[in-house]
Design a protein around this motif. Structure first.
Motif, PDB file in Angstrom:
ATOM      1  N   ALA A 159       0.813  -1.218   0.000  1.00 52.66           N
ATOM      2  CA  ALA A 159       0.000   0.000   0.000  1.00 52.66           C
ATOM      3  C   ALA A 159       0.845   1.265   0.000  1.00 52.66           C
ATOM      4  CB  ALA A 159      -0.930  -0.006   1.217  1.00 52.66           C
ATOM      5  N   GLN A 160       1.945   1.285   0.749  1.00 53.07           N
ATOM      6  CA  GLN A 160       2.697   2.528   0.936  1.00 53.07           C
ATOM      7  C   GLN A 160       3.977   2.611   0.129  1.00 53.07           C
ATOM      8  OE1 GLN A 160       3.907   2.590   5.118  1.00 53.07           O
ATOM      9  NE2 GLN A 160       5.894   1.782   4.562  1.00 53.07           N
ATOM     10  N   GLY A 161       4.431   1.483  -0.456  1.00 51.91           N
ATOM     11  CA  GLY A 161       5.730   1.458  -1.107  1.00 51.91           C
ATOM     12  C   GLY A 161       6.830   1.091  -0.125  1.00 51.91           C
ATOM     13  N   VAL A 162       8.038   0.994  -0.641  1.00 51.96           N
ATOM     14  CA  VAL A 162       9.177   0.498   0.132  1.00 51.96           C
ATOM     15  C   VAL A 162      10.292   1.535   0.097  1.00 51.96           C
ATOM     16  CG1 VAL A 162      10.832  -1.387   0.419  1.00 51.96           C
ATOM     17  CG2 VAL A 162       8.559  -1.856  -0.549  1.00 51.96           C
ATOM     18  N   ALA A 163      10.934   1.750   1.220  1.00 51.10           N
ATOM     19  CA  ALA A 163      12.098   2.633   1.254  1.00 51.10           C
ATOM     20  C   ALA A 163      13.192   2.071   0.351  1.00 51.10           C
ATOM     21  CB  ALA A 163      12.612   2.761   2.687  1.00 51.10           C
ATOM     22  N   ASN A 164      13.688   2.895  -0.558  1.00 49.61           N
ATOM     23  CA  ASN A 164      14.559   2.440  -1.645  1.00 49.61           C
ATOM     24  C   ASN A 164      16.031   2.420  -1.232  1.00 49.61           C
ATOM     25  OD1 ASN A 164      15.147   1.574  -4.237  1.00 49.61           O
ATOM     26  ND2 ASN A 164      15.108   3.625  -5.134  1.00 49.61           N
ATOM     27  N   HIS A 220       8.991  12.013   6.518  1.00 48.17           N
ATOM     28  CA  HIS A 220       8.905  12.721   5.251  1.00 48.17           C
ATOM     29  C   HIS A 220       9.555  11.937   4.106  1.00 48.17           C
ATOM     30  CE1 HIS A 220       7.068  16.318   6.744  1.00 48.17           C
ATOM     31  NE2 HIS A 220       8.061  16.610   7.555  1.00 48.17           N
ATOM     32  N   TRP A 221       9.620  10.612   4.216  1.00 45.76           N
ATOM     33  CA  TRP A 221      10.295   9.840   3.169  1.00 45.76           C
ATOM     34  C   TRP A 221       9.393   9.582   1.967  1.00 45.76           C
ATOM     35  CZ3 TRP A 221       8.962   4.739   1.664  1.00 45.76           C
ATOM     36  CH2 TRP A 221       7.901   4.179   2.382  1.00 45.76           C
ATOM     37  N   ASN A 222       8.076   9.579   2.169  1.00 44.08           N
ATOM     38  CA  ASN A 222       7.154   9.240   1.081  1.00 44.08           C
ATOM     39  C   ASN A 222       6.190  10.370   0.743  1.00 44.08           C
ATOM     40  OD1 ASN A 222       5.716   9.095   3.439  1.00 44.08           O
ATOM     41  ND2 ASN A 222       4.831   7.064   3.068  1.00 44.08           N
ATOM     42  N   THR A 223       6.384  11.542   1.336  1.00 48.28           N
ATOM     43  CA  THR A 223       5.546  12.696   1.046  1.00 48.28           C
ATOM     44  C   THR A 223       6.419  13.851   0.574  1.00 48.28           C
ATOM     45  OG1 THR A 223       5.659  13.376   3.365  1.00 48.28           O
ATOM     46  CG2 THR A 223       3.773  12.038   2.709  1.00 48.28           C
ATOM     47  N   ARG A 303      17.944   9.770  -7.019  1.00 51.78           N
ATOM     48  CA  ARG A 303      17.391   8.421  -6.871  1.00 51.78           C
ATOM     49  C   ARG A 303      16.121   8.545  -6.048  1.00 51.78           C
ATOM     50  NH1 ARG A 303      19.142   2.859  -6.389  1.00 51.78           N
ATOM     51  NH2 ARG A 303      18.267   1.785  -4.569  1.00 51.78           N
ATOM     52  N   ALA A 304      15.094   7.816  -6.453  1.00 54.19           N
ATOM     53  CA  ALA A 304      13.829   7.850  -5.721  1.00 54.19           C
ATOM     54  C   ALA A 304      14.024   7.332  -4.301  1.00 54.19           C
ATOM     55  CB  ALA A 304      12.773   7.026  -6.443  1.00 54.19           C
ATOM     56  N   LEU A 305      13.419   8.006  -3.339  1.00 54.33           N
ATOM     57  CA  LEU A 305      13.465   7.547  -1.953  1.00 54.33           C
ATOM     58  C   LEU A 305      12.549   6.345  -1.720  1.00 54.33           C
ATOM     59  CD1 LEU A 305      13.306  10.948   0.009  1.00 54.33           C
ATOM     60  CD2 LEU A 305      15.339   9.590  -0.551  1.00 54.33           C
ATOM     61  N   ARG A 306      11.630   6.117  -2.641  1.00 55.58           N
ATOM     62  CA  ARG A 306      10.639   5.062  -2.469  1.00 55.58           C
ATOM     63  C   ARG A 306      10.499   4.278  -3.757  1.00 55.58           C
ATOM     64  NH1 ARG A 306       4.462   6.759  -1.305  1.00 55.58           N
ATOM     65  NH2 ARG A 306       4.798   7.745  -3.321  1.00 55.58           N
ATOM     66  N   MET A 307      10.177   2.997  -3.637  1.00 59.30           N
ATOM     67  CA  MET A 307       9.889   2.169  -4.814  1.00 59.30           C
ATOM     68  C   MET A 307       8.549   1.482  -4.614  1.00 59.30           C
ATOM     69  SD  MET A 307      12.763  -0.781  -4.191  1.00 59.30           S
ATOM     70  CE  MET A 307      13.076  -1.484  -2.565  1.00 59.30           C
ATOM     71  N   ARG A 308       7.867   1.284  -5.719  1.00 56.68           N
ATOM     72  CA  ARG A 308       6.572   0.593  -5.698  1.00 56.68           C
ATOM     73  C   ARG A 308       6.786  -0.863  -6.079  1.00 56.68           C
ATOM     74  NH1 ARG A 308       3.014  -0.533  -9.674  1.00 56.68           N
ATOM     75  NH2 ARG A 308       4.158   0.789 -11.145  1.00 56.68           N
ATOM     76  N   LEU A 309       6.160  -1.769  -5.353  1.00 54.89           N
ATOM     77  CA  LEU A 309       6.227  -3.184  -5.691  1.00 54.89           C
ATOM     78  C   LEU A 309       5.365  -3.445  -6.918  1.00 54.89           C
ATOM     79  CD1 LEU A 309       5.852  -4.683  -2.103  1.00 54.89           C
ATOM     80  CD2 LEU A 309       7.951  -4.546  -3.445  1.00 54.89           C
ATOM     81  N   LEU A 327      10.848  -5.076  -9.128  1.00 49.57           N
ATOM     82  CA  LEU A 327      11.455  -3.830  -8.679  1.00 49.57           C
ATOM     83  C   LEU A 327      12.151  -3.159  -9.850  1.00 49.57           C
ATOM     84  CD1 LEU A 327      13.146  -4.831  -5.289  1.00 49.57           C
ATOM     85  CD2 LEU A 327      10.921  -3.737  -5.636  1.00 49.57           C
ATOM     86  N   PRO A 328      12.228  -1.823  -9.842  1.00 53.30           N
ATOM     87  CA  PRO A 328      12.975  -1.128 -10.888  1.00 53.30           C
ATOM     88  C   PRO A 328      14.448  -1.516 -10.824  1.00 53.30           C
ATOM     89  CG  PRO A 328      11.673   0.404  -9.563  1.00 53.30           C
ATOM     90  CD  PRO A 328      11.651  -0.899  -8.850  1.00 53.30           C
ATOM     91  N   ARG A 329      15.133  -1.394 -11.947  1.00 57.21           N
ATOM     92  CA  ARG A 329      16.568  -1.685 -11.952  1.00 57.21           C
ATOM     93  C   ARG A 329      17.272  -0.780 -10.934  1.00 57.21           C
ATOM     94  NH1 ARG A 329      15.797   1.071 -16.866  1.00 57.21           N
ATOM     95  NH2 ARG A 329      16.815   3.118 -16.973  1.00 57.21           N
ATOM     96  N   GLY A 330      18.265  -1.350 -10.294  1.00 60.82           N
ATOM     97  CA  GLY A 330      19.014  -0.591  -9.301  1.00 60.82           C
ATOM     98  C   GLY A 330      18.424  -0.639  -7.908  1.00 60.82           C
ATOM     99  N   SER A 331      17.247  -1.248  -7.754  1.00 59.85           N
ATOM    100  CA  SER A 331      16.645  -1.393  -6.434  1.00 59.85           C
ATOM    101  C   SER A 331      16.925  -2.795  -5.898  1.00 59.85           C
ATOM    102  CB  SER A 331      15.141  -1.130  -6.495  1.00 59.85           C
ATOM    103  OG  SER A 331      14.885   0.222  -6.820  1.00 59.85           O
ATOM    104  N   PHE A 332      16.870  -2.931  -4.582  1.00 61.89           N
ATOM    105  CA  PHE A 332      17.343  -4.143  -3.917  1.00 61.89           C
ATOM    106  C   PHE A 332      16.211  -4.865  -3.202  1.00 61.89           C
ATOM    107  CE2 PHE A 332      21.062  -1.632  -4.568  1.00 61.89           C
ATOM    108  CZ  PHE A 332      22.143  -2.498  -4.617  1.00 61.89           C
ATOM    109  N   ALA A 333      16.119  -6.177  -3.445  1.00 66.42           N
ATOM    110  CA  ALA A 333      15.127  -6.982  -2.731  1.00 66.42           C
ATOM    111  C   ALA A 333      15.412  -7.016  -1.242  1.00 66.42           C
ATOM    112  CB  ALA A 333      15.114  -8.397  -3.289  1.00 66.42           C
ATOM    113  N   THR A 334      16.666  -6.838  -0.837  1.00 65.60           N
ATOM    114  CA  THR A 334      16.996  -6.823   0.579  1.00 65.60           C
ATOM    115  C   THR A 334      16.329  -5.649   1.297  1.00 65.60           C
ATOM    116  OG1 THR A 334      19.077  -5.743  -0.049  1.00 65.60           O
ATOM    117  CG2 THR A 334      19.151  -8.098   0.442  1.00 65.60           C
ATOM    118  N   ALA A 335      16.042  -4.558   0.566  1.00 66.80           N
ATOM    119  CA  ALA A 335      15.319  -3.438   1.178  1.00 66.80           C
ATOM    120  C   ALA A 335      13.901  -3.850   1.545  1.00 66.80           C
ATOM    121  CB  ALA A 335      15.298  -2.242   0.235  1.00 66.80           C
TER     122      ALA A 335
END
Length: 349
Positions: A159-164, A220-223, A303-309, A327-335
């Motif tokens: 729902a909220q996205g993931v810290a990138n 303020h990471w997603n707003t 770089r985006a602070l957030r990524m959408r699944l 995930l977009p390229r450059g983003s990590f599943a470990t996040a």
């Protein structure tokens, strides 16, 4: 600088700290599929191969392919580095001007546990970072799964996205890459000290994670904030906003746009806007890294602070939770995993 810190998680204020869990007990528990947004043109000097590797790094496969095609590693192209303890599918290219690949290339690669799934010719070498997304299938187990805690957390991330965050592999075992980067930047970065740019990347990734963690702690990471550079979801298109209106807030809530953070480089000087005051704090806390990067020649980026699944799904199989998402390229599943389970890989320190 010793090790890396335990950066802030986004779900702790709602759920508390995650419970212990396990992942990647075997390569089959961590599957990655690289996805392009184009197909090879079926002609040209470069042979593109879509391969599946198991329990080896991308660079190990590059060496095997070069050896079996009578080529050099410089003749081999790849878009992304894929995990070792995993089953991963990705594209590689090999430059074969005026000649064919060995007729038994598929069999030769199979000997070293590399399967060729598809192949086609293309006029150009495969370049870094041209793939669109990575598709993950991950199997989790342990207390977090048995209690059901991971399911509630997963729904929140959808729902909220993931810290990138950049993943721990970017910093080396025990943060060694980061310590080396600080030493090199303190005396002045030189190409001969860092031929692949790994240390520059480690320093910039650390600063980005520090910025993201600070914005999470400030909620303020997603707003958007005034002075933010915003990125359109699924693209690299950005625009600055000096005023946050209800429309921008609604778009951010819908995961259509994401605030970005700086990847520090030459000439970057934050202004006094609310968003960039967070970035100014990096220079205050980490002057050696910021000053060294400013003198290194590397260009600043965002770089985006957030990524959408992408296309997220969760299933329960034999007491395990299986997650699938892109995930977009450059983003990590470990996040993603660091928000779902407690594990030594994500402990920091």
């Amino acid at each position: 600088m010793s090790g890396v810190p335990a950066w802030a998680r986004t779900l702790d204020t709602t759920f508390g700290s995650p419970l212990p869990g396990r992942y990647r007990a075997a390569p089959e528990d961590f599957i990655v599929e690289e996805q392009l947004d184009f197909t090879p043109e079926a002609h040209g000097e470069h042979l593109w191969l879509y391969i599946e590797k198991r329990n080896q790094t991308t660079l190990e496969v590059v060496k095997q392919l070069a050896r079996r095609c009578d080529a050099t590693p410089k003749d081999i192209g790849y878009s992304g580095m894929k995990d070792r303890v995993a089953i991963t599918q990705q594209w590689l290219s090999v430059h074969l001007p005026g000649r064919d690949a060995p007729v038994d290339l598929t069999e030769r690669l199979a000997v070293v546990d590399v399967r060729v799934l598809a192949q086609a010719r293309h006029p150009r070498k495969l370049k870094r970072g041209v793939h669109r997304t990575n598709r993950f299938t991950l199997r989790l187990s342990g207390e977090a799964v048995d209690s059901g805690d991971v399911i509630a957390r997963w729904e929140a991330l959808c729902a909220q996205g993931v810290a990138n965050y950049f993943g721990p592999q970017r910093f080396g075992l025990g943060g060694r890459n980061l310590a080396r980067a600080e030493a090199v930047l303190a005396r002045g970065w030189r190409k001969r000290d860092d031929r692949q740019g790994m240390l520059l990347s480690s320093a910039r990734s650390f600063l980005f994670n520090e910025l993201l963690s600070a914005r999470i702690n400030a909620s303020h990471w997603n707003t958007p904030l005034a002075g933010d550079t915003l990125m359109l979801d699924g693209t690299q298109s950005v625009f600055r906003t000096d005023e946050v209106d209800p429309t921008l807030k609604a778009r951010a809530e819908a995961l259509d746009i994401h605030p970005t953070g700086v990847l520090w480089g030459v000439g970057y000087t934050p202004d006094e806007s609310p968003a960039q005051r967070f970035e100014a704090g990096l220079a205050e806390r980490h002057p050696v890294l910021c000053d060294g990067l400013s003198r290194s020649g590397v260009k600043p980026a965002r770089r985006a602070l957030r990524m959408r699944l992408g296309e997220p799904d969760l299933t329960v199989e034999a007491g395990n939770v299986v997650l699938t998402f892109s995930l977009p390229r450059g983003s990590f599943a470990t996040a993603v995993l660091g928000e779902l389970i407690a594990h030594p890989d994500f402990a920091g320190g």
